[in-house]
Write an enzyme that holds these catalytic residues in place. Structure first.
Site, PDB file in Angstrom:
ATOM      1  N   LYS A   1       1.058  -1.298   0.097  1.00 19.54           N
ATOM      2  CA  LYS A   1      -0.063  -0.175   0.099  1.00 19.54           C
ATOM      3  C   LYS A   1       1.005   1.203  -0.021  1.00 19.54           C
ATOM      4  O   LYS A   1       1.922   1.208   0.818  1.00 19.54           O
ATOM      5  CB  LYS A   1      -0.872  -0.024   1.181  1.00 19.54           C
ATOM      6  CG  LYS A   1      -1.590   1.547   1.580  1.00 19.54           C
ATOM      7  CD  LYS A   1      -2.723   1.559   0.603  1.00 19.54           C
ATOM      8  CE  LYS A   1      -3.304   2.956   0.874  1.00 19.54           C
ATOM      9  NZ  LYS A   1      -4.329   3.469  -0.284  1.00 19.54           N
TER      10      LYS A   1
ATOM     11  N   CYS B   1      -2.531  10.163  -6.287  1.00 19.69           N
ATOM     12  CA  CYS B   1      -3.734   9.722  -5.359  1.00 19.69           C
ATOM     13  C   CYS B   1      -4.690  10.879  -5.515  1.00 19.69           C
ATOM     14  O   CYS B   1      -4.449  12.145  -5.217  1.00 19.69           O
ATOM     15  CB  CYS B   1      -3.275   9.700  -4.046  1.00 19.69           C
ATOM     16  SG  CYS B   1      -4.646   9.408  -2.893  1.00 19.69           S
TER      17      CYS B   1
HETATM   18  O1  RRO Z   1      -5.756   5.691  -0.645  1.00 23.77           O
HETATM   19  C1  RRO Z   1      -6.509   5.996  -1.764  1.00 23.77           C
HETATM   20  O2  RRO Z   1      -7.355   6.826  -1.680  1.00 23.77           O
HETATM   21  C2  RRO Z   1      -6.122   5.830  -3.105  1.00 23.77           C
HETATM   22  C3  RRO Z   1      -4.691   5.977  -3.555  1.00 23.77           C
HETATM   23 BR1  RRO Z   1      -3.272   6.509  -2.495  1.00 23.77          BR
HETATM   24  C4  RRO Z   1      -4.523   6.068  -4.973  1.00 23.77           C
HETATM   25  O3  RRO Z   1      -3.262   6.288  -5.371  1.00 23.77           O
HETATM   26  N1  RRO Z   1      -5.435   5.734  -5.635  1.00 23.77           N
HETATM   27  C5  RRO Z   1      -6.702   5.494  -5.178  1.00 23.77           C
HETATM   28  O4  RRO Z   1      -7.673   5.212  -6.082  1.00 23.77           O
HETATM   29  N2  RRO Z   1      -7.220   5.808  -3.886  1.00 23.77           N
END
Ligand code: RRO
Length: 311
Positions: free
Chosen positions: A43, A130
């Site tokens: 993650k 993100c």
């Molecule tokens: O954690 C998120 O909300 C998230 C991330 Br970091 C990302 O790169 N892509 C996404 O769809 N959710």
């Protein structure tokens, strides 16, 4: 049959999880390690642990998913500790992938310095896309800021590094981004992250389906496959050959995987479909891709990789 060379390392097959799905905890990561996936990634982490956005924040939809997780993670040290313990010394197995997503340029630089100084020997993925942190735009939609960040990164970073990009929707934007990326010794580009800030609604309840940001969230799954294929193809045809491509977006079946490979992806990441089906998806999709290759008489991925035909 599915042997893949990526970042000068060998992998049994091109399949892996997309960062964010099934990789938040050591338990999740151990399940990926035990699965048929050819590789796996952590993650995206920040220096400090984050709770992320309020629930509900991920919903499976008939044609995909919507999420606004908000970068929940257990903190950089948790994942660095895990990847250091699990990087492969055994040449049969490919290296591990470590994803980071700082909330600022300074935070990204600080994490990359720590990785550089550690004995981490795997592959680092810098997430520039993100879509879900309120008030923080996706860095890779700011071309100048992206170029500036990469210039700084490559003054000190010498280990294998890839970038996770958001989808682009204009040919001129592909040209601009590719020209920037081609200046750097990047190992790979990963296209695409979720399509940011879609809105899914429940017409019966007359309501949004996730709580953060009034229901706006990143869209994944079947909805985004044509956009993902376009991004893979656009970068494959514009980047220098040393920069490989990871294809992410709408991969659920062997046919989806075949299409990404035909467009020029070398590794393939699965997010939404892995969330729905769990790590057993890797057994199924490997069989489905091998079946397609058998039917077409292909012995290896190299027989069709990148060879999408024009009309
Ligand atoms: O954690 C998120 O909300 C998230 C991330 Br970091 C990302 O790169 N892509 C996404 O769809 N959710």
């Amino acid at each position: 049959m599915l042997n893949t060379t990526f970042a000068n390392a060998k992998f049994a097959n091109p399949f892996m999880n997309a960062s964010g799905v099934h990789c938040m905890t050591i338990e999740d990561l151990e399940e990926l390690k035990a699965s048929q996936a050819g590789a796996y990634i952590t993650k995206s982490s920040t220096l400090e642990k984050r709770e992320g956005n309020p629930l509900p924040r991920y919903v499976d939809l008939e044609l995909g998913s919507i999420n606004s997780m908000g970068l929940p993670n257990l903190g950089f040290d948790y994942y660095l500790d895990y990847v250091l313990k699990n990087q492969k010394e055994n040449a049969q197995e490919g290296p591990i992938f470590f994803s980071i997503a700082g909330m600022s340029v300074a935070e990204n630089i600080a994490m990359l310095k720590k990785i550089q100084e550690s004995y981490f020997s795997g592959i680092t993925e810098l997430n520039l896309s993100c879509p879900n942190v309120p008030g923080k735009p996706q860095l890779a939609y700011d071309f100048e800021a992206t170029e500036k960040l990469l210039k700084e990164v490559f003054t000190f970073f010498t280990k294998p590094l890839g970038v996770k990009l958001p989808p682009y929707f204009d040919l001129v934007h592909f040209d601009i981004m590719a020209e920037i990326l081609n200046q750097f010794p990047l190992t790979y580009v990963n296209s695409v992250n979720s399509i940011g800030n879609g809105l899914f609604i429940d017409p019966e309840a007359e309501s949004v389906v996730i709580k953060p940001k009034d229901g706006f969230g990143g869209i994944g799954g079947a909805y985004i496959k044509p956009t993902a294929l376009a991004n893979v193809r656009a970068f494959y045809t514009r980047l220098k050959p040393e920069i490989q491509i990871i294809g992410t977006g709408g991969i659920e079946t062997g046919q989806d995987a075949f299409e990404h490979l035909l467009c020029g992806a070398t590794m393939l990441q699965i997010g939404t479909a892995l969330h729905k089906e769990g790590p057993a998806i890797f057994d199924r999709i490997i069989k489905e891709l091998e079946e397609i290759m058998n039917q077409k008489g292909y012995q290896s991925i190299a027989d069709f990789h990148g060879k999408l035909k024009s009309l």
